[in-house]
Motif scaffolding. Structure first.
Motif, PDB file in Angstrom:
ATOM      1  N   ARG A 120       1.859   1.741  -3.447  1.00  0.00           N
ATOM      2  CA  ARG A 120       0.709   2.146  -4.257  1.00  0.00           C
ATOM      3  C   ARG A 120       0.449   3.637  -4.100  1.00  0.00           C
ATOM      4  O   ARG A 120       0.161   4.335  -5.071  1.00  0.00           O
ATOM      5  CB  ARG A 120      -0.536   1.363  -3.843  1.00  0.00           C
ATOM      6  CG  ARG A 120      -0.649  -0.027  -4.436  1.00  0.00           C
ATOM      7  CD  ARG A 120      -1.988  -0.652  -4.127  1.00  0.00           C
ATOM      8  NE  ARG A 120      -3.091   0.159  -4.628  1.00  0.00           N
ATOM      9  CZ  ARG A 120      -4.375  -0.132  -4.463  1.00  0.00           C
ATOM     10  NH1 ARG A 120      -4.723  -1.220  -3.780  1.00  0.00           N
ATOM     11  NH2 ARG A 120      -5.320   0.645  -4.956  1.00  0.00           N
ATOM     12  N   ASP A 121       0.582   4.135  -2.866  1.00  0.00           N
ATOM     13  CA  ASP A 121       0.331   5.548  -2.616  1.00  0.00           C
ATOM     14  C   ASP A 121       1.459   6.422  -3.145  1.00  0.00           C
ATOM     15  O   ASP A 121       1.219   7.520  -3.656  1.00  0.00           O
ATOM     16  CB  ASP A 121       0.148   5.785  -1.115  1.00  0.00           C
ATOM     17  CG  ASP A 121      -1.099   5.127  -0.567  1.00  0.00           C
ATOM     18  OD1 ASP A 121      -2.003   4.808  -1.366  1.00  0.00           O
ATOM     19  OD2 ASP A 121      -1.164   4.912   0.666  1.00  0.00           O
TER      20      ASP A 121
ATOM     21  N   ARG B  64       0.813  -1.214   0.000  1.00  0.00           N
ATOM     22  CA  ARG B  64       0.000   0.000   0.000  1.00  0.00           C
ATOM     23  C   ARG B  64       0.847   1.264   0.000  1.00  0.00           C
ATOM     24  O   ARG B  64       0.486   2.266  -0.630  1.00  0.00           O
ATOM     25  CB  ARG B  64      -0.955  -0.024   1.187  1.00  0.00           C
ATOM     26  CG  ARG B  64      -1.974  -1.170   1.111  1.00  0.00           C
ATOM     27  CD  ARG B  64      -3.070  -1.038   2.148  1.00  0.00           C
ATOM     28  NE  ARG B  64      -4.025  -2.122   2.019  1.00  0.00           N
ATOM     29  CZ  ARG B  64      -5.022  -2.155   1.154  1.00  0.00           C
ATOM     30  NH1 ARG B  64      -5.195  -1.137   0.330  1.00  0.00           N
ATOM     31  NH2 ARG B  64      -5.851  -3.182   1.103  1.00  0.00           N
TER      32      ARG B  64
END
Length: 376
Positions: free
Chosen positions: A183-184, A180
């Motif tokens: 992803r960010d 994550r």
């Protein structure tokens, strides 16, 4: 029909692994290991099998991680230079192939408190199978250490290690846990990809293309900027990487990206789009027929895709872009193409009865649509 992947982690493989581990350490209780795995293995799916075998490894390998790491390394097969790691059973001289998935899972669990030592084990494992799943918990828990290590590994003599740099940091790796944080914000990976996109190994370069395509799903403009920066003057190998990295955005009709690939102009001419039937049953096909008649004075380069708006359980629709054709149409020419599209159950999509709209997209612009009714 191809054998399900889950069968590659089986009791015979576990038995062979037990012998290799016992050879590496006479204190390893091979019988206990096999007995711990056998009762449930056949009932489990692939990832669950890897987890289950890792549970047994935790119970039998030494409690001290450094000692366990030494046993694993001694049990590994020799590296086969010039070969891609595969899912083949372990070699006579040691562990390789699918058995190294649960071994990597063991390292990911027990090595988190000893990251430097664990990374050396993963460096060895990835040259015999892959460590792309096992390295991900370390990226989450020890990002500075891991990225510092990866910055060295981009120059490793082994293409398998260099590929791990890209594949292990993919934010949306299939079968792997999503990262994550990346992803960010994918910026920690970008300097690594900039080096590896020109790697001499096609195996590595393909991973870079898939990684960039992952990023495009969350940060499309970043990838468009990447292509704009690295495409001009690119050699054939890098151009192939960037083209493969662009595939999601091309299918989505991202106009700035299409323009970078020379297919961003609005089509000048007439578009025809029909279906050979207006209703099908689940499992049947509909044939799409496209005709393009150019009204331009020069050659037009076109990226033609189609979008199926699948009906969802609540009656709304969800679009899915399917790759069509890349065409060049001369002045006054008419070009006709057909494509069969089948609506049959697959593991990643559930179909629902109803009115499915199919749009024809030319250089990112929707130019025509047709309707097919799906009956369940």
């Amino acid at each position: 029909m191809a054998e399900p992947f889950k069968h590659f982690i089986n009791t015979a493989l576990v038995g062979d692994a037990a012998l290799h581990l016992q050879r590496a350490d006479a204190r390893f209780d091979a019988a206990r290991f096999v007995e711990a795995v056998a009762p449930r293995l056949e009932a489990l799916e692939l990832k669950a099998r890897a987890q289950w075998v890792a549970d047994a490894l935790e119970a039998v390998l030494p409690a001290d991680f450094h000692a366990a790491a030494e046993v694993i390394e001694r049990a590994l097969a020799s590296v086969r230079l010039g070969e891609q790691p595969s899912g083949a059973p372990s070699e006579p001289d040691g562990l390789t192939g699918w058995m190294l998935w649960p071994v990597g899972e063991f390292v990911a669990r027990r090595g988190l408190a000893h990251p430097e030592r664990a990374l050396t084990v993963l460096h060895a494992i990835t040259q015999r199978f892959t460590a792309e799943f096992a390295i991900r918990p370390f990226l989450e828990r020890h990002p500075a250490l891991v990225f510092g290590t990866l910055a060295r590994w981009v120059h490793d003599p082994s293409e398998h290690v260099r590929r791990l740099v890209s594949e292990g940091t993919r934010p949306r790796l299939p079968w792997g846990r999503q990262l994550r944080a990346l992803r960010d914000d994918p910026s920690p990976s970008l300097p690594l990809l900039a080096v590896l996109q020109d790697d001499p190994s096609a195996y590595v370069r393909r991973s870079v293309a898939n990684h960039l395509n992952d990023i495009a799903k969350d940060h499309p403009e970043l990838v468009v900027d990447w292509v704009a920066r690295y495409l001009p003057g690119a050699r054939r190998e890098r151009t192939a990487v960037l083209r493969h990295a662009s595939r999601t955005l091309v299918k989505q009709g991202h106009r700035r990206l299409l323009a970078l690939w020379g297919v961003g102009e609005t089509f000048e001419g007439a578009v025809g789009f029909t279906l050979d039937r207006d209703a099908i049953r689940l499992g049947e096909s509909v044939t799409l027929r496209l005709s393009l008649t150019s009204a331009a004075s020069g050659v037009q380069r076109l990226a033609v895709d189609y979008v199926v708006h699948h009906v969802k359980a609540n009656g709304t629709t969800s679009p899915k872009v399917f790759k069509g054709w890349v065409l060049e149409v001369g002045p006054g020419d008419t070009m006709v193409r057909t494509r069969r599209h089948t609506m049959k159950p697959i593991t990643t999509r559930h179909y629902y009865a109803g009115r499915h709209r199919i749009e024809l997209q030319v250089n990112g612009h929707v130019r025509a649509e047709a309707i097919v009714h799906l009956e369940i």
